[in-house]
Each structure stands twice: as structure tokens, then as C-alpha cells.
Write a protein that holds these residues in place. Structure first.
Motif, short mmCIF file in Angstrom:
data_model
loop_
_atom_site.label_atom_id
_atom_site.label_comp_id
_atom_site.label_asym_id
_atom_site.label_seq_id
_atom_site.Cartn_x
_atom_site.Cartn_y
_atom_site.Cartn_z
N CYS A 19 -8.85 8.95 -12.05
CA CYS A 19 -8.39 8.53 -13.38
C CYS A 19 -7.30 7.47 -13.28
N ASP A 23 -8.17 3.73 -14.60
CA ASP A 23 -7.36 3.23 -15.72
C ASP A 23 -6.66 1.93 -15.34
N ARG A 26 -9.16 -1.01 -14.75
CA ARG A 26 -9.70 -1.55 -16.01
C ARG A 26 -8.67 -2.44 -16.71
N GLN A 27 -7.40 -2.03 -16.68
CA GLN A 27 -6.35 -2.87 -17.26
C GLN A 27 -6.28 -4.21 -16.54
N HIS A 150 1.00 2.40 -19.12
CA HIS A 150 0.33 2.33 -20.41
C HIS A 150 0.67 1.09 -21.22
#
Length: 182
Positions: A19, A23, A26-27, A150
Motif C-alpha cells: 500500500c 500509493d 501513483r503520486q 498525503h
């Protein structure tokens, strides 16, 4: 070539490390494509940039990084060249492996490797091609841990962090930021 199939060969789907890696990757892929599209260079291969960005950190599981859950033996600085070896062993075009190897920091020069006696092969690992530079640059905007996981970091934050590691990294990134109009 399916980057997710390659990733899932080494990172069990749904595992915490899978994960984190997916994540982050992909960013980086989205940011890389944004940079490439803004350049409007018809010679840039957007599919390659997306796939290579998704695979750039594939070697992290081979390193010892407890905060990520990586239980390998090598120091984290080795994840780029280890990722290259892994991608080369998969029979992929060597360009994918070069992206993995050259994305660490803002690239690591042979001079830096020698000066700091880094546990890396004795060769230049600085991005050369536009795709390598774009992906390396995009990678700096996102961390795999902490608040930057994030939300993207700013160019001044990236420059400060790179300058603390090695002023040459910060200078290289600053040139790219200007070239890519970031």
C-alpha cells in the motif's frame, strides 16, 4: 508491460508495504505526467514515464527501513540500484532500471559516492534523459511516510531538504524546477 504485475511479484497485494509503495508510486506517476504534459515535448513517451514512475521504488523491500516496514539487509540508499538489478532481472527494457537507479536524491554522482564512501556501485547515478529527470524530480514532492505522504511538498521544502543532504543535489533539483517551470 504491467507495472502492477511486476510490483505484486515482490509485494503481496494488500500488505502494508504494498500500500505504501503503490500509493507513493501513483503520486509520483501523476506528478511526472503533469510535468511531462506541461513541457509539451512530442518526444516524451508518456506511457514509459507512467510505467517507470510506478516502478521507480521497487527495490525498497531489499533495504532495512523499519519506518516503512522494509526488512531487507541493505541500507536504504541502495534501493535505487537494487531496483535496477531487479527490473533488469525481469527482462525489462534497461531504461526502466536506469530510472530506478538514478532517482535517489537528485541523482548520486560518482564523486559523491566516493567522497562519502557510500555503499553503492562506483558509477554515476545521476539522471540523464528527460524522463529520468522528470521522474526523479516528481519523486521529491512525495514522501512514503509523514505529512508529505498525503500532500505534496513545496519546491522550497525540497530544496532545503536536498541542501542538507548535499548542496549538489539541491542545485540539480533547482535547475530542473526552473526547466520544468515548477
Amino acid at each position: 508491460m504491467d507495472p502492477m504485475a511486476v510490483i505484486e511479484k515482490y509485494y503481496p497485494a494488500g500488505s502494508p508495504l504494498h500500500c505504501i509503495l503503490v500509493d507513493h508510486s501513483r503520486q509520483v506517476a501523476e506528478k511526472s505526467l503533469e510535468i511531462a504534459r506541461n513541457l509539451a515535448d512530442p518526444d516524451l513517451d508518456l506511457l514509459f514515464i507512467k510505467q517507470a514512475a510506478l516502478l521507480h521504488d521497487i527495490g525498497i523491500f531489499l533495504t532495512a527501513s523499519p519506518k516503512l516496514g522494509c526488512t531487507g539487509e541493505a541500507p536504504y540508499v541502495c534501493h535505487g540500484y537494487l531496483g535496477r538489478e531487479l527490473l533488469d532481472s525481469e527482462g525489462l527494457d534497461p531504461a526502466y532500471g536506469r530510472v530506478a537507479e538514478r532517482h535517489t536524491g537528485a541523482g548520486i554522482s560518482l564523486d559523491t559516492i566516493n567522497r562519502h564512501n557510500l555503499p553503492l556501485p562506483r558509477r554515476d547515478m545521476v539522471p540523464v534523459t528527460p524522463a529520468e529527470k522528470i521522474i526523479c524530480c516528481a519523486d521529491k514532492f512525495f514522501s512514503k511516510t509523514g505529512p508529505a505522504r498525503h500532500r505534496p511538498r513545496t519546491v522550497p521544502q525540497i530544496l532545503a531538504d536536498l541542501n542538507a543532504i548535499d548542496p549538489a543535489h539541491a542545485r540539480r533539483f533547482a535547475r530542473w524546477a526552473q526547466e520544468f517551470r515548477l
